[in-house]
Enzyme design. Structure first.
Site, PDB file in Angstrom:
ATOM      1  N   SER A 152      63.913  27.081  24.019  1.00  0.00           N
ATOM      2  CA  SER A 152      62.977  26.312  23.180  1.00  0.00           C
ATOM      3  C   SER A 152      61.686  26.116  23.947  1.00  0.00           C
ATOM      4  O   SER A 152      61.688  26.022  25.177  1.00  0.00           O
ATOM      5  CB  SER A 152      63.577  24.940  22.872  1.00  0.00           C
ATOM      6  N   TYR A 165      67.201  17.743  26.441  1.00  0.00           N
ATOM      7  CA  TYR A 165      67.134  18.989  25.666  1.00  0.00           C
ATOM      8  C   TYR A 165      66.298  20.049  26.406  1.00  0.00           C
ATOM      9  O   TYR A 165      66.687  21.218  26.512  1.00  0.00           O
ATOM     10  CB  TYR A 165      66.522  18.652  24.309  1.00  0.00           C
ATOM     11  N   LYS A 169      67.455  23.692  27.738  1.00  0.00           N
ATOM     12  CA  LYS A 169      66.805  24.905  27.229  1.00  0.00           C
ATOM     13  C   LYS A 169      66.139  25.711  28.345  1.00  0.00           C
ATOM     14  O   LYS A 169      66.072  26.946  28.279  1.00  0.00           O
ATOM     15  CB  LYS A 169      65.786  24.536  26.150  1.00  0.00           C
TER      16      LYS A 169
HETATM   17  P1  NAD Z   1      70.569  22.861  12.857  1.00  0.00           P
HETATM   18  O1  NAD Z   1      70.967  21.477  13.193  1.00  0.00           O
HETATM   19  O2  NAD Z   1      70.171  23.160  11.457  1.00  0.00           O
HETATM   20  O3  NAD Z   1      71.732  23.901  13.250  1.00  0.00           O
HETATM   21  C1  NAD Z   1      72.462  23.772  14.448  1.00  0.00           C
HETATM   22  C2  NAD Z   1      73.903  24.025  14.116  1.00  0.00           C
HETATM   23  O4  NAD Z   1      74.687  23.971  15.316  1.00  0.00           O
HETATM   24  C3  NAD Z   1      74.500  22.974  13.165  1.00  0.00           C
HETATM   25  O5  NAD Z   1      75.022  23.593  12.014  1.00  0.00           O
HETATM   26  C4  NAD Z   1      75.585  22.294  13.984  1.00  0.00           C
HETATM   27  O6  NAD Z   1      76.715  21.890  13.225  1.00  0.00           O
HETATM   28  C5  NAD Z   1      75.940  23.380  14.995  1.00  0.00           C
HETATM   29  N1  NAD Z   1      76.558  22.817  16.188  1.00  0.00           N
HETATM   30  C6  NAD Z   1      76.174  21.736  16.896  1.00  0.00           C
HETATM   31  N2  NAD Z   1      77.007  21.520  17.910  1.00  0.00           N
HETATM   32  C7  NAD Z   1      77.956  22.477  17.853  1.00  0.00           C
HETATM   33  C8  NAD Z   1      79.095  22.775  18.647  1.00  0.00           C
HETATM   34  N3  NAD Z   1      79.408  22.020  19.711  1.00  0.00           N
HETATM   35  N4  NAD Z   1      79.843  23.853  18.332  1.00  0.00           N
HETATM   36  C9  NAD Z   1      79.530  24.621  17.248  1.00  0.00           C
HETATM   37  N5  NAD Z   1      78.470  24.371  16.449  1.00  0.00           N
HETATM   38  C10 NAD Z   1      77.694  23.305  16.760  1.00  0.00           C
HETATM   39  O7  NAD Z   1      69.389  23.241  13.867  1.00  0.00           O
HETATM   40  P2  NAD Z   1      68.430  24.529  13.954  1.00  0.00           P
HETATM   41  O8  NAD Z   1      67.044  24.039  13.883  1.00  0.00           O
HETATM   42  O9  NAD Z   1      68.881  25.595  13.053  1.00  0.00           O
HETATM   43  O10 NAD Z   1      68.661  24.955  15.476  1.00  0.00           O
HETATM   44  C11 NAD Z   1      69.311  26.149  15.882  1.00  0.00           C
HETATM   45  C12 NAD Z   1      69.004  26.388  17.349  1.00  0.00           C
HETATM   46  O11 NAD Z   1      67.601  26.612  17.533  1.00  0.00           O
HETATM   47  C13 NAD Z   1      69.361  25.217  18.269  1.00  0.00           C
HETATM   48  O12 NAD Z   1      69.844  25.710  19.505  1.00  0.00           O
HETATM   49  C14 NAD Z   1      68.032  24.539  18.491  1.00  0.00           C
HETATM   50  O13 NAD Z   1      68.004  23.778  19.669  1.00  0.00           O
HETATM   51  C15 NAD Z   1      67.103  25.732  18.525  1.00  0.00           C
HETATM   52  N6  NAD Z   1      65.709  25.422  18.236  1.00  0.00           N
HETATM   53  C16 NAD Z   1      65.319  25.131  16.973  1.00  0.00           C
HETATM   54  C17 NAD Z   1      63.980  24.892  16.736  1.00  0.00           C
HETATM   55  C18 NAD Z   1      63.464  24.637  15.353  1.00  0.00           C
HETATM   56  O14 NAD Z   1      62.229  24.618  15.174  1.00  0.00           O
HETATM   57  N7  NAD Z   1      64.329  24.427  14.348  1.00  0.00           N
HETATM   58  C19 NAD Z   1      63.055  24.888  17.781  1.00  0.00           C
HETATM   59  C20 NAD Z   1      63.491  25.186  19.072  1.00  0.00           C
HETATM   60  C21 NAD Z   1      64.833  25.478  19.284  1.00  0.00           C
END
Ligand code: NAD
Length: 291
Positions: A152, A165, A169
């Site tokens: 991230s 976080y 990351k």
């Molecule tokens: P989200 O919350 O929609 O999806 C994350 C999913 O991970 C959820 O469905 C959750 O149930 C699952 N999860 C959490 N803990 C878990 C575990 N222990 N075992 C199995 N599943 C688990 O979030 P997102 O925005 O889709 O994020 C996806 C990834 O992208 C994450 O790693 C997040 O940190 C990263 N990220 C997202 C953004 C963004 O802009 N959305 C930015 C930077 C990084």
């Protein structure tokens, strides 16, 4: 038309919502058989419900694709092994892993509790280890494969209120760099991803509350960048980190300046005098909000 992932088997963790769900649907559309893993908890990692993964599997099936649900917790060694076993038992192998599962427990550093620190590091950083290691061993013995680990901008550039976080990351960035070097001799490619999308994780960022999301910021617009990364199209790019968001796709890189190189003992005052050689000129401050 041939799909980019025809005949491949892909594991995507945290694919019951958000970005992972979009990857799973696109990979299946491109011909992959997909293991949709998701613990199905809340944004802060509490709770569990396999229906999150199952609903994505049902949607993929309805669209004519192949997928199977897995509700294991990515942050345990047993969970990682079970996720691999789900791929082998149902599809016979694994070619692609996207470590995507994640949670948020944002607090300023002064207010970070040990419990929140441990939980965030465990799901993101240890979770990447727990899932990647068994798959790595399988790929090593079966001709290789490709992995994308989710970092991230929060860890790569820094972001207010996210020490736990950001630390996790940034640790994932380190894993990508080291694993990509070790993976060369086994034909295992590893790339890092810094995504940006409107999901439940980011829907309450400043400026987003109460507003309709920009259609370009939806996870469906990040998925093609990640499809590129796991496919043979990215064969030459192991070890690299891509930012993929509504602004498109770009490489993010660690750089160093030419530096102050006196070639003799030097003083602290001299370092200050040579600041223009030590530091980048016009360094741009970047935050997750602008990336
Ligand atoms: P989200 O919350 O929609 O999806 C994350 C999913 O991970 C959820 O469905 C959750 O149930 C699952 N999860 C959490 N803990 C878990 C575990 N222990 N075992 C199995 N599943 C688990 O979030 P997102 O925005 O889709 O994020 C996806 C990834 O992208 C994450 O790693 C997040 O940190 C990263 N990220 C997202 C953004 C963004 O802009 N959305 C930015 C930077 C990084």
């Amino acid at each position: 038309m041939a799909g980019l992932l025809d005949g491949k088997v892909a594991i995507i963790t945290g694919a019951g919502n958000g970005l992972g769900e979009a990857y799973a649907k696109l990979f299946a559309k491109e011909g992959a058989s997909v293991v949709v893993n998701d613990l199905g908890g809340a944004r802060d990692g509490t709770g569990a419900d396999v229906s999150a993964a199952q609903k994505v599997v049902d949607a993929i099936g309805a669209a004519g694709g192949k997928a199977v649900a897995n509700g294991d917790d990515v942050s345990t060694v047993q969970g990682g092994e079970n996720i691999l076993a789900t791929a082998i038992d149902n599809f016979g192998t694994v070619d692609i892993l996207v470590c995507n599962a994640g949670i948020l427990r944002d607090k300023t550093f002064a207010n970070t509790s040990e419990e929140d620190w441990d939980k965030v590091i465990k799901v993101h950083l240890k979770g990447a280890y727990c899932c990647a290691l068994p798959v790595w061993k399988w790929m090593k013995d079966h001709g290789g494969g490709s992995m994308v680990l989710t970092s991230s901008t929060s860890g790569l550039y820094g972001n207010f209120g996210q020490t736990n976080y950001g630390a996790a990351k940034a640790g994932i960035y380190g894993m990508v760099r080291v694993m990509s070097i070790e993976g060369r001799k086994y034909n295992i490619r590893v790339m890092g991803l810094a995504p940006g999308a409107y999901t439940r994780m980011t829907s309450d960022l400043p400026g987003r509350i109460g507003k309709e999301p920009d259609p370009l910021s939806l996870p469906e617009n990040v998925a093609p960048g990640v499809l590129f990364m796991v496919s043979d199209l990215a064969a030459e790019h192991s070890g690299k980190i891509l930012g993929v968001s509504s602004r498109g796709v770009r490489e993010i890189k660690m750089l160093q300046t030419g530096g102050f190189q006196p070639g003799r003992p030097y003083t602290a005052q001299e370092v200050a005098e040579h600041a223009s050689e030590v530091f980048f000129p016009n360094a741009e401050e970047r935050t997750a909000a602008t990336a």
